[in-house]
Design a protein around this motif. Sequence first.
Motif, short mmCIF file in Angstrom:
data_model
loop_
_atom_site.label_atom_id
_atom_site.label_comp_id
_atom_site.label_asym_id
_atom_site.label_seq_id
_atom_site.Cartn_x
_atom_site.Cartn_y
_atom_site.Cartn_z
N THR A 1 0.85 -1.18 0.00
CA THR A 1 0.00 0.00 0.00
C THR A 1 0.89 1.23 0.00
OG1 THR A 1 -1.67 1.25 1.24
CG2 THR A 1 -0.14 -0.06 2.54
N ASP A 2 0.37 2.31 -0.56
CA ASP A 2 1.10 3.57 -0.50
C ASP A 2 0.75 4.36 0.75
OD1 ASP A 2 2.53 3.15 -2.77
OD2 ASP A 2 1.33 4.44 -4.06
N GLU A 3 -0.05 3.76 1.61
CA GLU A 3 -0.47 4.42 2.84
C GLU A 3 -0.10 3.58 4.07
OE1 GLU A 3 -4.49 6.59 1.30
OE2 GLU A 3 -4.60 4.43 1.57
N PRO A 4 1.16 3.16 4.19
CA PRO A 4 1.51 2.27 5.31
C PRO A 4 1.34 2.93 6.67
CG PRO A 4 3.49 3.00 4.18
CD PRO A 4 2.32 3.45 3.36
N HIS B 1 10.01 0.99 11.13
CA HIS B 1 10.88 0.60 10.03
C HIS B 1 12.21 0.13 10.61
CE1 HIS B 1 8.30 1.96 6.77
NE2 HIS B 1 7.93 2.92 7.59
N HIS B 2 12.70 -0.98 10.05
CA HIS B 2 13.96 -1.54 10.53
C HIS B 2 14.65 -2.21 9.33
CE1 HIS B 2 16.82 -3.50 13.20
NE2 HIS B 2 16.60 -4.63 12.55
N GLY B 3 15.82 -1.70 8.98
CA GLY B 3 16.57 -2.30 7.88
C GLY B 3 15.83 -2.33 6.56
N GLY B 4 15.10 -1.27 6.26
CA GLY B 4 14.36 -1.20 5.00
C GLY B 4 13.07 -1.98 4.97
N ARG B 5 12.65 -2.53 6.09
CA ARG B 5 11.41 -3.29 6.16
C ARG B 5 10.50 -2.68 7.23
NH1 ARG B 5 10.34 -8.20 3.58
NH2 ARG B 5 12.19 -8.98 2.56
N LEU B 6 9.23 -2.98 7.10
CA LEU B 6 8.27 -2.60 8.13
C LEU B 6 8.14 -3.77 9.09
CD1 LEU B 6 6.23 -0.45 9.08
CD2 LEU B 6 4.49 -1.69 7.77
#
Length: 177
Positions: A24-27, A51-56
């Motif tokens: 989604t563009d609305e995380p 966000h951690h290391g490029g991940r949610l």
Amino acid sequence: MQVVIGRIGRAHGIRGELNVDIRTDEPDRRFAPGSSVVCGPRTLTVASARHHGGRLVVAFKEIPDRTAAEQLHGTVLEAVIDPEDTPDDPDEFYDHQLVGLEVRSGDDVVGTVTGLVHLPYQDTLTVDVDGREVFVPFVTELVPVVDIAGGFVTVADVAGLLDPDQAENAASDLAGD
């Protein structure tokens, strides 16, 4: 109505947190603490998201530990929305807005959008072309125009995109056959 907002990846740590591949563009809106998401047959409540290391990384109130988190690996997450809602970004669309649109190539109507496949790295339109199911990567280079109000999408005129036989003929022509 439900829309896909993510896919659960691996468990993160021992406290039930999960890596989520965002769809989604609305995380920030969809994974805000206190919001609810549909995960298969159950509804989960977001306890935290970061966000951690490029991940949610998301924690859900109903997932107490790593064992419970690991059971959700690969599960699609959805949000319940009002069918009249539209995304905030004018270049984003919900699946239900696309299904049923005419597919045009140039001035010709060549098919109808029948669905959307959410793949890990891009979405793909499912198009009915004369009774055949064709998959078109839903990227601007191949689908440059999406006109919800007008009821159509425009697909680039690329040999083989909508007709596999054309792709084989184009490859033969390039090879000098």
